[in-house]
Write a protein that holds these residues in place. Structure first.
Motif, mmCIF file in Angstrom:
data_model
loop_
_atom_site.group_PDB
_atom_site.id
_atom_site.type_symbol
_atom_site.label_atom_id
_atom_site.label_comp_id
_atom_site.label_asym_id
_atom_site.label_seq_id
_atom_site.Cartn_x
_atom_site.Cartn_y
_atom_site.Cartn_z
ATOM 1 N N THR A 159 49.791 34.099 -0.377
ATOM 2 C CA THR A 159 48.851 34.900 -1.112
ATOM 3 C C THR A 159 48.788 34.626 -2.596
ATOM 4 N N VAL A 160 47.942 34.615 -3.383
ATOM 5 C CA VAL A 160 48.168 34.600 -4.826
ATOM 6 C C VAL A 160 47.452 35.610 -5.406
ATOM 7 N N LEU A 161 48.142 36.293 -6.389
ATOM 8 C CA LEU A 161 47.563 37.391 -7.081
ATOM 9 C C LEU A 161 47.425 36.993 -8.593
ATOM 10 N N GLY A 162 46.517 37.414 -9.096
ATOM 11 C CA GLY A 162 46.240 37.307 -10.661
ATOM 12 C C GLY A 162 46.741 38.617 -11.195
ATOM 13 N N SER A 163 45.870 39.140 -12.073
ATOM 14 C CA SER A 163 46.381 40.593 -12.475
ATOM 15 C C SER A 163 46.177 41.849 -11.460
ATOM 16 N N GLY A 164 45.516 41.470 -10.619
ATOM 17 C CA GLY A 164 45.381 42.456 -9.374
ATOM 18 C C GLY A 164 44.416 43.573 -9.705
ATOM 19 N N SER A 165 43.406 43.052 -10.242
ATOM 20 C CA SER A 165 42.261 43.978 -10.951
ATOM 21 C C SER A 165 41.286 44.018 -9.839
ATOM 22 N N ASN A 166 41.195 43.107 -8.958
ATOM 23 C CA ASN A 166 39.891 43.183 -7.919
ATOM 24 C C ASN A 166 40.499 43.102 -6.479
ATOM 25 N N VAL A 167 41.500 43.391 -6.071
ATOM 26 C CA VAL A 167 42.092 43.638 -4.873
ATOM 27 C C VAL A 167 42.517 45.115 -4.522
ATOM 28 N N GLY B 271 40.922 41.138 -15.851
ATOM 29 C CA GLY B 271 41.384 40.078 -15.042
ATOM 30 C C GLY B 271 42.271 38.852 -15.698
ATOM 31 N N SER B 272 42.735 38.273 -14.825
ATOM 32 C CA SER B 272 43.466 36.888 -15.395
ATOM 33 C C SER B 272 42.400 35.628 -15.393
ATOM 34 N N VAL B 273 42.683 34.709 -16.213
ATOM 35 C CA VAL B 273 41.773 33.498 -16.335
ATOM 36 C C VAL B 273 41.592 33.175 -14.764
ATOM 37 N N ALA C 58 33.607 35.938 -12.634
ATOM 38 C CA ALA C 58 33.616 37.367 -13.093
ATOM 39 C C ALA C 58 32.509 37.050 -14.192
ATOM 40 N N GLY C 59 31.904 38.408 -14.260
ATOM 41 C CA GLY C 59 30.820 38.429 -15.483
ATOM 42 C C GLY C 59 30.482 39.756 -15.710
ATOM 43 N N ALA C 60 29.844 39.976 -16.895
ATOM 44 C CA ALA C 60 29.349 41.219 -17.114
ATOM 45 C C ALA C 60 28.337 41.297 -18.522
ATOM 46 N N ILE D 85 45.144 26.738 -5.643
ATOM 47 C CA ILE D 85 45.612 27.653 -6.556
ATOM 48 C C ILE D 85 45.208 27.256 -8.143
ATOM 49 N N ILE D 86 44.304 28.092 -8.573
ATOM 50 C CA ILE D 86 44.091 27.756 -9.892
ATOM 51 C C ILE D 86 44.984 27.864 -10.944
ATOM 52 N N LEU D 87 45.188 26.770 -11.859
ATOM 53 C CA LEU D 87 46.312 26.652 -12.564
ATOM 54 C C LEU D 87 45.697 26.912 -14.137
ATOM 55 N N ALA E 164 30.184 50.239 -24.712
ATOM 56 C CA ALA E 164 29.280 50.485 -23.517
ATOM 57 C C ALA E 164 29.984 50.738 -22.304
ATOM 58 N N ARG E 165 31.266 49.833 -22.355
ATOM 59 C CA ARG E 165 32.183 49.922 -21.151
ATOM 60 C C ARG E 165 33.003 51.333 -21.214
ATOM 61 N N GLU E 166 33.415 51.443 -22.286
ATOM 62 C CA GLU E 166 34.195 52.594 -22.477
ATOM 63 C C GLU E 166 33.520 53.935 -22.158
HETATM 64 C C1 LIG Z 1 38.161 48.932 -14.849
HETATM 65 C C2 LIG Z 1 37.793 47.552 -14.308
HETATM 66 C C3 LIG Z 1 36.634 46.751 -14.733
HETATM 67 C C4 LIG Z 1 36.093 45.614 -14.300
HETATM 68 N N1 LIG Z 1 35.090 45.095 -14.912
HETATM 69 C C5 LIG Z 1 34.660 43.960 -14.328
HETATM 70 C C6 LIG Z 1 33.358 43.189 -15.104
HETATM 71 O O1 LIG Z 1 32.703 43.837 -15.735
HETATM 72 N N2 LIG Z 1 32.855 42.158 -14.362
HETATM 73 C C7 LIG Z 1 33.521 41.417 -13.462
HETATM 74 O O2 LIG Z 1 33.267 40.550 -12.806
HETATM 75 N N3 LIG Z 1 35.104 42.172 -12.782
HETATM 76 C C8 LIG Z 1 35.375 43.272 -13.261
HETATM 77 N N4 LIG Z 1 36.271 43.825 -12.693
HETATM 78 C C9 LIG Z 1 37.092 43.134 -11.358
HETATM 79 C C10 LIG Z 1 38.418 42.172 -11.973
HETATM 80 O O3 LIG Z 1 38.889 42.399 -13.175
HETATM 81 C C11 LIG Z 1 37.556 40.748 -11.953
HETATM 82 O O4 LIG Z 1 37.145 40.474 -10.713
HETATM 83 C C12 LIG Z 1 38.709 39.886 -12.383
HETATM 84 O O5 LIG Z 1 38.068 38.440 -12.565
HETATM 85 C C13 LIG Z 1 39.796 39.717 -11.445
HETATM 86 O O6 LIG Z 1 40.884 38.898 -11.803
HETATM 87 P P1 LIG Z 1 42.342 39.246 -11.632
HETATM 88 O O7 LIG Z 1 43.308 38.156 -12.146
HETATM 89 O O8 LIG Z 1 42.781 40.762 -11.436
HETATM 90 O O9 LIG Z 1 42.405 38.814 -9.846
HETATM 91 P P2 LIG Z 1 43.090 39.381 -8.627
HETATM 92 O O10 LIG Z 1 42.607 40.846 -8.293
HETATM 93 O O11 LIG Z 1 44.482 39.201 -8.889
HETATM 94 O O12 LIG Z 1 42.692 38.508 -7.711
HETATM 95 C C14 LIG Z 1 41.288 38.494 -6.988
HETATM 96 C C15 LIG Z 1 41.061 37.172 -6.035
HETATM 97 O O13 LIG Z 1 41.357 36.076 -6.820
HETATM 98 C C16 LIG Z 1 42.320 35.272 -6.236
HETATM 99 N N5 LIG Z 1 43.232 34.674 -7.327
HETATM 100 C C17 LIG Z 1 43.567 35.329 -8.430
HETATM 101 N N6 LIG Z 1 44.448 34.248 -9.075
HETATM 102 C C18 LIG Z 1 44.098 33.165 -8.509
HETATM 103 C C19 LIG Z 1 44.562 31.911 -9.002
HETATM 104 N N7 LIG Z 1 45.156 31.667 -10.100
HETATM 105 N N8 LIG Z 1 44.449 30.895 -7.990
HETATM 106 C C20 LIG Z 1 43.751 30.918 -6.917
HETATM 107 N N9 LIG Z 1 43.226 32.500 -6.450
HETATM 108 C C21 LIG Z 1 43.557 33.408 -7.242
HETATM 109 C C22 LIG Z 1 43.190 36.470 -5.500
HETATM 110 O O14 LIG Z 1 43.831 35.876 -4.271
HETATM 111 C C23 LIG Z 1 42.184 37.446 -4.792
HETATM 112 O O15 LIG Z 1 41.481 36.828 -3.823
HETATM 113 C C24 LIG Z 1 36.831 45.021 -13.318
HETATM 114 C C25 LIG Z 1 38.189 45.619 -12.809
HETATM 115 C C26 LIG Z 1 38.457 46.779 -13.411
HETATM 116 C C27 LIG Z 1 39.911 47.596 -12.650
#
Ligand SMILES: Cc1cc2nc3c(=O)[nH]c(=O)nc-3n(C[C@H](O)[C@H](O)[C@H](O)COP(=O)(O)OP(=O)(O)OC[C@H]3O[C@@H](n4cnc5c(N)ncnc54)[C@H](O)[C@@H]3O)c2cc1C
Length: 304
Positions: A64-72, A130-132, A140-142, A186-188, A212-214
């Motif tokens: 399993t791969v985790l970036g910043s954990g903001s979408n899981v 999130g991470s790149v 991701a988009g906004a 795995i995205i590098l 707008a976000r805040e």
């Molecule tokens: C407060 C808040 C606001 C947000 N606003 C937005 C917004 O405006 N727009 C938007 O699109 N999203 C938003 N998000 C969601 C989130 O930030 C995005 O989806 C972000 O791109 C996820 O990145 P992450 O690194 O946290 O991914 P994670 O949550 O760590 O992972 C998401 C998925 O990506 C996979 N993954 C992560 N890194 C890699 C890698 N290097 N290689 C392969 N797979 C990988 C993971 O396995 C998982 O399936 C928001 C989240 C929060 C908490």
């Protein structure tokens, strides 16, 4: 599964602080909930990542791969096998109008660096936590912008440790849907092509989006952002609001009173609370408006 022998192999390649057994994943995700990873590894280089993958493969560990954990949402039973956290691969660099970003770099930092160099295109990402790599995985988009607008190419690693470069034209990137979701890459790194612009104008745009976000999002509570994708012809938040779901709670999870598209961990929510509330929102919206809500958030791991 005994992880100590695997740990002993890993320490030949990585610092011990980057190899954790039974690691609580709530410390690594924005919802602040979920179980433990059997083995959580945070490589500091591509070579360390390759070594971890090789060792994981030799022991048949699921990956399993985790970036910043903001979408899981990590389920309460946690994640078996090897979980790789990309958060220590954070290089960012500029070459003319191109920005190169390693997968673990924060997309917010990439957007700030672009501003510093007077490059426009990543303003939309200035508040996405999130991470790149995660941003590319999700497209991701906004506020009218998305990763696919500025991506030029991606560098990925296969699970065998081979490194490939893929041009945007060979990737399918649409609204919160990407090729990566159906691959085990795995995205590098991502390479973005930006446009030279006046930093004052770039900064002004970022300030408007931040405000707008805040003002609209419940950033004071743990969450995964918008839980649902935008259904064609509707806004998920509006449907949830009109279904009178705001403020509804299951355990410690609540449909945000500030932004109906968010579910917040208001009081030590379990993953089960959070997921049950997602199901309740979906069934309520379906029965009220006959609209299906698809989740944007990704659920990982096992039930307790
Ligand atoms: C407060 C808040 C606001 C947000 N606003 C937005 C917004 O405006 N727009 C938007 O699109 N999203 C938003 N998000 C969601 C989130 O930030 C995005 O989806 C972000 O791109 C996820 O990145 P992450 O690194 O946290 O991914 P994670 O949550 O760590 O992972 C998401 C998925 O990506 C996979 N993954 C992560 N890194 C890699 C890698 N290097 N290689 C392969 N797979 C990988 C993971 O396995 C998982 O399936 C928001 C989240 C929060 C908490």
């Amino acid at each position: 599964m005994k992880y100590e022998p695997i740990y002993n192999e890993l320490i030949k390649y990585m610092k011990t602080e980057n190899i954790r057994l039974s690691e609580p994943l709530r410390d690594h995700v924005y919802t602040k909930l979920g179980g433990k990873a059997d083995l959580f590894v945070t490589p500091e280089s591509i070579e360390e990542l390759q070594a971890a993958l090789e060792i994981g493969k030799a022991h048949d560990l699921p990956l399993t791969v985790l970036g910043s954990g903001s979408n899981v949402i990590i389920k309460d039973g946690g994640i078996r096998g090897l979980t790789i956290g990309m958060g220590k691969l954070t290089n960012l660099s500029i070459e003319g109008e191109r920005l190169h970003a390693q997968a673990g770099a924060a997309i917010i930092e990439a957007s700030r660096l672009a501003l510093d160099f007077g490059l426009s295109g990543l303003e939309f990402a200035c508040g996405i936590p999130g991470s790149v790599g995660g941003a590319l995985f999700m497209n991701a988009g906004a506020y009218g912008g998305q990763i696919s607008d500025v991506l030029e190419r991606a560098t990925v690693m296969t699970q065998s440790g081979d490194v490939l470069m893929i041009d945007k034209g060979d990737l399918e990137l649409s609204y919160r849907k990407t090729t990566f979701m159906d691959s085990d890459y795995i995205i590098l790194e991502a390479e973005f092509k930006l446009d030279t612009a006046d930093p004052v104008v770039i900064k002004a745009k970022m300030d408007v989006l931040t405000e707008a976000r805040e003002s609209k999002q419940p950033l004071e509570y743990p969450s995964c952002g918008s839980v649902f994708k935008r259904p064609p012809g509707h806004f998920a938040g509006k449907l949830i609001q009109d279904s009178k779901m705001q403020g509804v709670r299951i355990g410690g999870a609540e449909v945000s009173k500030k932004h109906a598209g968010f579910i917040v961990n208001i009081d030590n929510s379990t993953s089960k609370d959070y997921l049950d509330l997602i199901d309740l929102v979906r069934t309520t919206v379906k029965s009220t408006f006959d609209v299906d809500l698809d989740t944007e958030v990704i659920v990982l791991g096992e039930d307790e």
